[in-house]
Design a protein around this motif. Sequence first.
Motif, PDB file in Angstrom:
ATOM      1  N   SER A  39       0.841  -1.184   0.000  1.00  0.00           N
ATOM      2  CA  SER A  39       0.000   0.000   0.000  1.00  0.00           C
ATOM      3  C   SER A  39       0.877   1.234   0.000  1.00  0.00           C
ATOM      4  CB  SER A  39      -0.895   0.009   1.236  1.00  0.00           C
ATOM      5  OG  SER A  39      -1.405   1.295   1.443  1.00  0.00           O
ATOM      6  N   SER A  40       0.545   2.177  -0.898  1.00  0.00           N
ATOM      7  CA  SER A  40       1.349   3.387  -0.963  1.00  0.00           C
ATOM      8  C   SER A  40       1.109   4.270   0.263  1.00  0.00           C
ATOM      9  CB  SER A  40       1.024   4.167  -2.237  1.00  0.00           C
ATOM     10  OG  SER A  40      -0.341   4.503  -2.238  1.00  0.00           O
ATOM     11  N   ALA A  41       0.143   3.858   1.099  1.00  0.00           N
ATOM     12  CA  ALA A  41      -0.187   4.659   2.276  1.00  0.00           C
ATOM     13  C   ALA A  41       0.992   4.783   3.238  1.00  0.00           C
ATOM     14  CB  ALA A  41      -1.387   4.060   3.003  1.00  0.00           C
ATOM     15  N   VAL A  42       1.927   3.819   3.192  1.00  0.00           N
ATOM     16  CA  VAL A  42       3.053   3.889   4.117  1.00  0.00           C
ATOM     17  C   VAL A  42       3.865   5.168   3.919  1.00  0.00           C
ATOM     18  CG1 VAL A  42       3.326   1.405   4.467  1.00  0.00           C
ATOM     19  CG2 VAL A  42       4.512   2.511   2.591  1.00  0.00           C
ATOM     20  N   PHE A  43       3.793   5.747   2.702  1.00  0.00           N
ATOM     21  CA  PHE A  43       4.570   6.953   2.461  1.00  0.00           C
ATOM     22  C   PHE A  43       3.975   8.166   3.180  1.00  0.00           C
ATOM     23  CE2 PHE A  43       5.815   4.282  -1.135  1.00  0.00           C
ATOM     24  CZ  PHE A  43       7.169   4.273  -0.895  1.00  0.00           C
ATOM     25  N   GLY A  44       2.770   8.021   3.682  1.00  0.00           N
ATOM     26  CA  GLY A  44       2.194   9.085   4.501  1.00  0.00           C
ATOM     27  C   GLY A  44       2.995   9.304   5.775  1.00  0.00           C
ATOM     28  N   TYR A  45       3.771   8.303   6.128  1.00  0.00           N
ATOM     29  CA  TYR A  45       4.596   8.358   7.329  1.00  0.00           C
ATOM     30  C   TYR A  45       5.903   9.104   7.066  1.00  0.00           C
ATOM     31  CZ  TYR A  45       5.812   6.300  11.887  1.00  0.00           C
ATOM     32  OH  TYR A  45       6.117   6.098  13.195  1.00  0.00           O
ATOM     33  N   ALA A  46       6.206   9.340   5.771  1.00  0.00           N
ATOM     34  CA  ALA A  46       7.508   9.880   5.386  1.00  0.00           C
ATOM     35  C   ALA A  46       7.863  11.227   6.031  1.00  0.00           C
ATOM     36  CB  ALA A  46       7.596   9.968   3.857  1.00  0.00           C
ATOM     37  N   PRO A  47       6.935  12.225   6.064  1.00  0.00           N
ATOM     38  CA  PRO A  47       7.342  13.506   6.651  1.00  0.00           C
ATOM     39  C   PRO A  47       7.796  13.377   8.105  1.00  0.00           C
ATOM     40  CG  PRO A  47       5.092  13.637   5.788  1.00  0.00           C
ATOM     41  CD  PRO A  47       5.591  12.276   5.491  1.00  0.00           C
ATOM     42  N   VAL A  48       7.074  12.562   8.871  1.00  0.00           N
ATOM     43  CA  VAL A  48       7.436  12.361  10.274  1.00  0.00           C
ATOM     44  C   VAL A  48       8.817  11.718  10.361  1.00  0.00           C
ATOM     45  CG1 VAL A  48       6.688  11.371  12.467  1.00  0.00           C
ATOM     46  CG2 VAL A  48       4.994  11.961  10.735  1.00  0.00           C
ATOM     47  N   LEU A  49       9.015  10.679   9.526  1.00  0.00           N
ATOM     48  CA  LEU A  49      10.290   9.961   9.553  1.00  0.00           C
ATOM     49  C   LEU A  49      11.458  10.875   9.183  1.00  0.00           C
ATOM     50  CD1 LEU A  49       9.690   6.388   8.108  1.00  0.00           C
ATOM     51  CD2 LEU A  49      10.358   7.053  10.399  1.00  0.00           C
ATOM     52  N   LEU A  50      11.218  11.805   8.232  1.00  0.00           N
ATOM     53  CA  LEU A  50      12.299  12.703   7.817  1.00  0.00           C
ATOM     54  C   LEU A  50      12.729  13.601   8.971  1.00  0.00           C
ATOM     55  CD1 LEU A  50      11.343  13.766   4.182  1.00  0.00           C
ATOM     56  CD2 LEU A  50      13.207  12.310   4.913  1.00  0.00           C
ATOM     57  N   VAL A  51      11.736  14.136   9.692  1.00  0.00           N
ATOM     58  CA  VAL A  51      12.068  14.994  10.838  1.00  0.00           C
ATOM     59  C   VAL A  51      12.819  14.191  11.903  1.00  0.00           C
ATOM     60  CG1 VAL A  51      11.124  16.424  12.683  1.00  0.00           C
ATOM     61  CG2 VAL A  51      10.138  16.540  10.403  1.00  0.00           C
ATOM     62  N   VAL A  52      12.332  12.976  12.158  1.00  0.00           N
ATOM     63  CA  VAL A  52      13.004  12.106  13.122  1.00  0.00           C
ATOM     64  C   VAL A  52      14.432  11.806  12.670  1.00  0.00           C
ATOM     65  CG1 VAL A  52      12.990   9.810  14.164  1.00  0.00           C
ATOM     66  CG2 VAL A  52      10.873  11.085  13.972  1.00  0.00           C
ATOM     67  N   SER A  53      14.601  11.594  11.348  1.00  0.00           N
ATOM     68  CA  SER A  53      15.935  11.316  10.812  1.00  0.00           C
ATOM     69  C   SER A  53      16.902  12.447  11.110  1.00  0.00           C
ATOM     70  CB  SER A  53      15.870  11.114   9.303  1.00  0.00           C
ATOM     71  OG  SER A  53      15.052  10.028   8.991  1.00  0.00           O
ATOM     72  N   VAL A  54      16.408  13.676  11.013  1.00  0.00           N
ATOM     73  CA  VAL A  54      17.278  14.821  11.294  1.00  0.00           C
ATOM     74  C   VAL A  54      17.744  14.771  12.755  1.00  0.00           C
ATOM     75  CG1 VAL A  54      17.340  17.329  11.528  1.00  0.00           C
ATOM     76  CG2 VAL A  54      16.340  16.311   9.505  1.00  0.00           C
ATOM     77  N   VAL A  55      16.785  14.506  13.661  1.00  0.00           N
ATOM     78  CA  VAL A  55      17.124  14.465  15.097  1.00  0.00           C
ATOM     79  C   VAL A  55      18.137  13.347  15.379  1.00  0.00           C
ATOM     80  CG1 VAL A  55      16.216  14.128  17.424  1.00  0.00           C
ATOM     81  CG2 VAL A  55      14.892  15.416  15.745  1.00  0.00           C
ATOM     82  N   THR A  56      17.792  12.120  14.963  1.00  0.00           N
ATOM     83  CA  THR A  56      18.681  10.989  15.260  1.00  0.00           C
ATOM     84  C   THR A  56      19.995  11.107  14.490  1.00  0.00           C
ATOM     85  OG1 THR A  56      17.715   9.616  13.531  1.00  0.00           O
ATOM     86  CG2 THR A  56      16.754   9.438  15.711  1.00  0.00           C
ATOM     87  N   GLY A  57      19.935  11.659  13.273  1.00  0.00           N
ATOM     88  CA  GLY A  57      21.146  11.812  12.466  1.00  0.00           C
ATOM     89  C   GLY A  57      22.137  12.776  13.095  1.00  0.00           C
ATOM     90  N   VAL A  58      21.622  13.887  13.638  1.00  0.00           N
ATOM     91  CA  VAL A  58      22.506  14.850  14.312  1.00  0.00           C
ATOM     92  C   VAL A  58      23.158  14.190  15.531  1.00  0.00           C
ATOM     93  CG1 VAL A  58      22.535  16.978  15.678  1.00  0.00           C
ATOM     94  CG2 VAL A  58      21.334  16.931  13.501  1.00  0.00           C
ATOM     95  N   ILE A  59      22.360  13.400  16.262  1.00  0.00           N
ATOM     96  CA  ILE A  59      22.899  12.725  17.456  1.00  0.00           C
ATOM     97  C   ILE A  59      23.988  11.726  17.073  1.00  0.00           C
ATOM     98  CG2 ILE A  59      22.336  11.182  19.382  1.00  0.00           C
ATOM     99  CD1 ILE A  59      19.519  12.448  19.373  1.00  0.00           C
ATOM    100  N   THR A  60      23.680  10.839  16.103  1.00  0.00           N
ATOM    101  CA  THR A  60      24.682   9.834  15.726  1.00  0.00           C
ATOM    102  C   THR A  60      25.914  10.497  15.094  1.00  0.00           C
ATOM    103  OG1 THR A  60      23.522   9.466  13.638  1.00  0.00           O
ATOM    104  CG2 THR A  60      23.080   7.910  15.403  1.00  0.00           C
ATOM    105  N   GLY A  61      25.689  11.561  14.319  1.00  0.00           N
ATOM    106  CA  GLY A  61      26.814  12.269  13.707  1.00  0.00           C
ATOM    107  C   GLY A  61      27.731  12.872  14.754  1.00  0.00           C
ATOM    108  N   ALA A  62      27.122  13.487  15.783  1.00  0.00           N
ATOM    109  CA  ALA A  62      27.921  14.097  16.854  1.00  0.00           C
ATOM    110  C   ALA A  62      28.693  13.024  17.623  1.00  0.00           C
ATOM    111  CB  ALA A  62      27.012  14.879  17.799  1.00  0.00           C
ATOM    112  N   ILE A  63      28.034  11.859  17.855  1.00  0.00           N
ATOM    113  CA  ILE A  63      28.722  10.766  18.548  1.00  0.00           C
ATOM    114  C   ILE A  63      29.895  10.270  17.705  1.00  0.00           C
ATOM    115  CG2 ILE A  63      28.492   8.416  19.450  1.00  0.00           C
ATOM    116  CD1 ILE A  63      25.610   9.042  20.138  1.00  0.00           C
ATOM    117  N   LEU A  64      29.665  10.144  16.384  1.00  0.00           N
ATOM    118  CA  LEU A  64      30.738   9.696  15.493  1.00  0.00           C
ATOM    119  C   LEU A  64      31.941  10.633  15.586  1.00  0.00           C
ATOM    120  CD1 LEU A  64      31.878   8.011  13.097  1.00  0.00           C
ATOM    121  CD2 LEU A  64      30.765   9.639  11.592  1.00  0.00           C
ATOM    122  N   ARG A  65      31.644  11.935  15.523  1.00  0.00           N
ATOM    123  CA  ARG A  65      32.713  12.940  15.588  1.00  0.00           C
ATOM    124  C   ARG A  65      33.531  12.773  16.866  1.00  0.00           C
ATOM    125  NH1 ARG A  65      33.921  18.481  15.312  1.00  0.00           N
ATOM    126  NH2 ARG A  65      36.172  18.367  15.339  1.00  0.00           N
ATOM    127  N   ALA A  66      32.809  12.532  17.983  1.00  0.00           N
ATOM    128  CA  ALA A  66      33.490  12.395  19.269  1.00  0.00           C
ATOM    129  C   ALA A  66      34.261  11.074  19.348  1.00  0.00           C
ATOM    130  CB  ALA A  66      32.474  12.484  20.410  1.00  0.00           C
TER     131      ALA A  66
END
Lengths: 120, 174
Positions: B131-158
């Motif tokens: 079902s293409s309906a799963v893509f309705g979840y995409a905007p939320v996931l993108l915002v979450v990706s930014v949050v978790t990505g910044v965290i993992t990126g900062a941990i990687l740097r450290a």
Amino acid sequence: MKKLVTKWDIAVITAVLLISLLLFAFRPKETGEKAVIRVDGKEYKTVDLRSDETEEITVNGVSVVYGGGEIYIKDSSCRDKICVNAGHLSKKGQFAVCAPNRVAVEIKGNDKNAPRAVTG
Amino acid sequence: MKGVKIQKLTVTALFTSLSVALSFVEGFLPTFAFLPPGAKPGFSNIIVMFSAMSLGVSQTLFIVFAKAFFAFLTRGAVAGLMSLAGGVLSGICMLIVLGKLKMTGCVGAGVLSAVCHNLGQLLVSFITVGSSAVFGYAPVLLVVSVVTGVITGAILRAAIPYFNKLRGTEWGMP
């Protein structure tokens, strides 16, 4: 070693947030009157949400309740209960998915041919 | 040269077990209040990112496949497929972004890695659920990706100095 945040980092973050905002802005908003229950990707049943009485059906260990303009997954045999946490659905395009049990519930648009109201 | 080869092999094995352990431990974390259900911080992406910037193409993909195989064994076929699709997509993206282009820092790479990971998983749920309906979840996931990505990126740097100490510097610094 580079700085913690470079201009490319900011560009990436801005682009991602912008895309998500665009996707969010163009999401469908209408309320739906029908819902499709899919199992294994195939349509299992289409249900009408407009009746006032609620009905419950169980497929693949997922119990789905519908009626009164909404549909929701009441319980599921899966471990993480993401589908149950999706809550009550009433708008077109909203959905709840139980990936472990391969059951999906999705609200469809209004049937243009169906009478909205019957006048005497 | 033989010494470097053996060292790379050992470090790859070490990183593989690290990434599997991280993704396993992550499952015990309570769902964060600000994250939607199903979202995870993706700590094992840190390992894949470091591998992409320091080890090489085959080693990075090996780690990704091993992690997907572990998910398949412990959480079933759908979870394994999701891990595979997300891992391969973000692994390739990291090999390009961190291994070749080297324009973004750790934070931007972390965000891209999280976005690719979620995209791969969305594609698999689109195929399995049908079902293409799963893509309705995409905007939320993108915002979450930014949050978790910044965290993992900062941990990687450290964590880079410690990773470097762990693997030795015989074949160049990232």
